[in-house]
Motif scaffolding. Structure first.
Motif, mmCIF file in Angstrom:
data_model
loop_
_atom_site.group_PDB
_atom_site.id
_atom_site.type_symbol
_atom_site.label_atom_id
_atom_site.label_comp_id
_atom_site.label_asym_id
_atom_site.label_seq_id
_atom_site.Cartn_x
_atom_site.Cartn_y
_atom_site.Cartn_z
ATOM 1 N N PRO A 370 1.035 -1.808 -0.022
ATOM 2 C CA PRO A 370 -0.052 -0.308 0.170
ATOM 3 C C PRO A 370 0.858 1.300 0.134
ATOM 4 O O PRO A 370 2.151 0.885 0.444
ATOM 5 C CB PRO A 370 -0.749 -0.042 1.394
ATOM 6 N N ASP A 371 -0.007 2.568 -0.380
ATOM 7 C CA ASP A 371 0.328 3.865 -0.612
ATOM 8 C C ASP A 371 0.921 4.373 0.657
ATOM 9 O O ASP A 371 0.163 3.763 2.118
ATOM 10 C CB ASP A 371 -0.220 4.734 -1.218
ATOM 11 N N ASP A 372 1.671 4.621 1.340
ATOM 12 C CA ASP A 372 1.632 5.712 2.262
ATOM 13 C C ASP A 372 0.511 6.323 2.312
ATOM 14 O O ASP A 372 -0.507 6.886 1.296
ATOM 15 C CB ASP A 372 2.713 6.747 2.245
ATOM 16 N N LEU A 373 -0.080 6.655 4.265
ATOM 17 C CA LEU A 373 -1.351 6.923 4.213
ATOM 18 C C LEU A 373 -1.177 8.386 3.609
ATOM 19 O O LEU A 373 0.387 8.951 4.350
ATOM 20 C CB LEU A 373 -1.327 6.861 6.145
ATOM 21 N N PRO A 374 -2.065 9.329 3.243
ATOM 22 C CA PRO A 374 -1.862 10.305 3.306
ATOM 23 C C PRO A 374 -1.218 11.588 4.604
ATOM 24 O O PRO A 374 -1.932 11.655 5.739
ATOM 25 C CB PRO A 374 -3.728 10.798 3.053
ATOM 26 N N SER A 375 -0.888 12.373 4.395
ATOM 27 C CA SER A 375 -0.051 13.514 5.392
ATOM 28 C C SER A 375 -1.068 14.166 6.119
ATOM 29 O O SER A 375 -0.706 14.031 7.048
ATOM 30 C CB SER A 375 0.924 14.706 5.099
ATOM 31 N N THR A 376 -1.918 14.623 5.928
ATOM 32 C CA THR A 376 -3.957 15.157 5.836
ATOM 33 C C THR A 376 -4.791 14.337 6.124
ATOM 34 O O THR A 376 -4.794 13.988 4.303
ATOM 35 C CB THR A 376 -3.096 16.311 6.006
ATOM 36 N N LEU A 377 -5.481 14.314 6.195
ATOM 37 C CA LEU A 377 -6.992 13.274 6.847
ATOM 38 C C LEU A 377 -7.415 14.283 6.715
ATOM 39 O O LEU A 377 -8.385 13.968 6.215
ATOM 40 C CB LEU A 377 -6.625 12.481 7.778
ATOM 41 N N ASN A 378 -7.615 15.481 7.310
ATOM 42 C CA ASN A 378 -9.163 15.798 7.377
ATOM 43 C C ASN A 378 -8.914 17.712 7.993
ATOM 44 O O ASN A 378 -7.075 17.891 8.847
ATOM 45 C CB ASN A 378 -9.808 15.758 8.299
ATOM 46 N N THR A 379 -9.032 18.142 7.412
ATOM 47 C CA THR A 379 -9.004 19.559 8.262
ATOM 48 C C THR A 379 -9.947 19.629 9.914
ATOM 49 O O THR A 379 -10.774 20.693 9.130
ATOM 50 C CB THR A 379 -9.036 21.056 6.653
ATOM 51 N N ILE A 380 -9.992 20.005 10.419
ATOM 52 C CA ILE A 380 -10.601 20.495 11.956
ATOM 53 C C ILE A 380 -10.017 22.145 12.018
ATOM 54 O O ILE A 380 -8.737 22.048 12.623
ATOM 55 C CB ILE A 380 -10.207 19.762 12.683
#
Length: 515
Positions: A370-380
């Motif tokens: 699998p690719d690396d997880l996104p560095s940012t998942l959400n903006t809070i």
């Protein structure tokens, strides 16, 4: 190993009957010889709820019956995914409550309830932006409701006490899905019967999907690499009778089995053979009171990606995930070698279970990278609460009677009521004036933690929540904004999600009206 301690699209009835306040229309199994469990007699009912009585209320009980039953091949049971029927822009999901029998304890038949089956319910999958209709028939012999826990829906469709519908009738709430990707659940919420109906099996998971880049980058094939984990720690006597109230919890010789997706794991480690390297797990604590903590048996980390109300800003490496009653979390694991997951049970100041259990071995079987997880998942965006309206919500008790702001919510009329307006931004101080554990749940909108027992939140506590722990004598400060829905008749609820506390009065109403 050794184990330690608009035009109204409202609900209506096909048969013309009215309800109260509304027109309504269930790898490989590995037996663990060393699985052991201590039954910690916490407060036996909350009538013993005083500091002085607390110590006397704790007792060590003998071990009860053990359940060695699992799926036929010892594998994790994956709840069915309920298919919706699409027509004219609306997707309809059909549910019916029913009673039946289930072996909660091995070889012992328990009377249970479920949605479309004898115990628990199928998983629902909604997509943001879709219009859904829930066709729900009550085949019990008493009133019920179905609350969509954590969903941002109109109060008329929320499934609170005002939406109770009687035996033999069908409730059909319909609404647009406004929630972003998250894990919700559904369960009863009628006055005085929530614990009884939920512990007997009326509970199921809801998965909300969206078209965000984060969702596209995460595992999402239900039952393949996107796996539900519904935890329950129940109180059961030797005859299989599931207890739900103070009198029942005083029964001698109770067992407190731990169930995962309806299978008792006290003496059984279930199996799941991964066909993908990266796997996503959605954990729900559907217990009436006990606290669930998830960890790896090897002490390794879990990658948490979401709290109750959606993705974190970034993936968090954690060694444990602690879930009070009613709360959820999502985590992923890249499984390149077999991993065993454990659950730690802590009694929630109502007599309950205690112990650590290997509940699931995930066997490596994926060959993909699998690719690396996104560095940012959400903006809070964190709230600046300078100009927020402040309130204090006090949780207390007088013996077995639970209260919010001094009132026991045993009827709609007797509840304390919080009145606010559409668009209001508020900051609430939730003060626990008792020495009991509470699990604070707010309907309608998510909230941010501003402080926990005087400390600033960090890590996963910076995510959006709808259910959070308030320890005895403790305080949490939360902030929220009331958006989209207002009504001058139907109310949301705020309450303790320890189900016995809720039924014993720790519930208040929330009325959101137009500005």
């Amino acid at each position: 190993m050794t184990h330690t301690t608009e035009p109204d699209k409202g609900a209506h009835t096909r048969d013309g009957q009215e309800t109260k306040g509304e027109h309504t229309k269930e790898g490989r199994g590995r037996k663990k010889a060393l699985h052991r469990r201590k039954f910690l007699g916490g407060m036996a009912g909350v009538g013993l709820a005083s500091v002085g009585a607390a110590g006397a209320a704790f007792s060590l009980l003998t071990e009860g019956t053990r359940n060695k039953a699992a799926a036929a091949d010892g594998s994790l049971v994956i709840p069915d995914l309920l298919e919706g029927t699409a027509s004219d822009g609306t997707t309809t999901f059909t549910l019916a409550t029913q009673t039946g029998t289930t072996e909660v304890l091995s070889g012992v038949s328990s009377t249970t309830s479920g949605y479309n089956q004898s115990f628990l319910g199928p998983t629902l999958k909604w997509t943001k932006g879709d219009t859904v209709l829930l066709d729900i028939t009550n085949n019990l012999d008493e009133d019920t409701t179905v609350h969509f826990h954590g969903a941002h829906v109109p109060p008329k469709m929320d499934g609170g006490p005002q939406n109770a519908f009687s035996a033999g009738t069908t409730w059909e709430p319909t609404f647009e899905v406004l929630d972003e990707a998250k894990t919700l659940w559904y369960h009863p919420h009628a006055l005085g019967t929530t614990a009884k109906q939920a512990v007997h099996g009326l509970a199921g998971m809801i998965i909300v999907e969206d078209d965000s880049d984060t969702s596209a980058a995460l595992p999402g094939d239900y039952g393949v690499d996107d796996i539900p984990l519904i935890f329950q720690c129940l109180a059961v006597d030797s005859a299989g009778d599931i207890k739900y109230d103070q009198a029942g919890y005083l029964t001698s010789g109770l067992s407190f089995p731990v169930l995962v997706n309806g299978t008792n794991v006290d003496d059984t480690t279930l199996g799941f053979t991964a066909t993908k390297t990266r796997n996503r797990f959605r954990a729900l604590n559907a217990s009436p009171a006990d606290i669930i903590t998830i960890q790896r048996s090897d002490g390794g980390t879990l990658t948490q990606i979401a709290t109750e109300q959606g993705y974190l800003t970034e993936a968090a490496e954690v060694t444990t995930i602690r879930l009070v009653a009613g709360s959820r979390a999502e985590f992923v694991m890249d499984v390149t070698e077999d991993v065993t997951l454990q659950v730690v049970i802590t009694t929630g100041w109502i007599r309950g279970g205690s112990g650590t259990f290997d509940f699931l071995t995930v066997s490596a079987g994926g060959s993909d990278s699998p690719d690396d997880l996104p560095s940012t998942l959400n903006t809070i965006d964190r709230y600046d609460t300078t100009d927020f309206t402040a309130r204090t919500i006090t949780l207390s008790n007088t013996g077995a009677t639970m209260k919010i702001n001094g009132s026991a919510g045993l009827t709609m009329a007797s509840m304390a009521m919080i009145s606010t307006t559409l668009g209001a931004k508020e900051i609430w101080t939730i003060t626990n004036a008792s020495q009991l554990e509470h699990s604070f749940h707010l309907h309608d909108v998510p909230y941010q933690l501003i402080s926990v027992n005087g400390e600033d939140p960090t890590g996963v506590d910076l995510g959006w929540r709808d259910t959070y722990e308030v320890v005895g004598g403790g305080t949490i400060v939360i902030a929220m904004e009331f958006t989209d829905f207002a009504d001058d008749t139907y109310m949301y609820m705020l309450h303790c999600h320890l189900l016995q506390h809720e039924d014993e009065g720790m519930m208040a109403s929330l009325m959101v009206t137009e500005s």
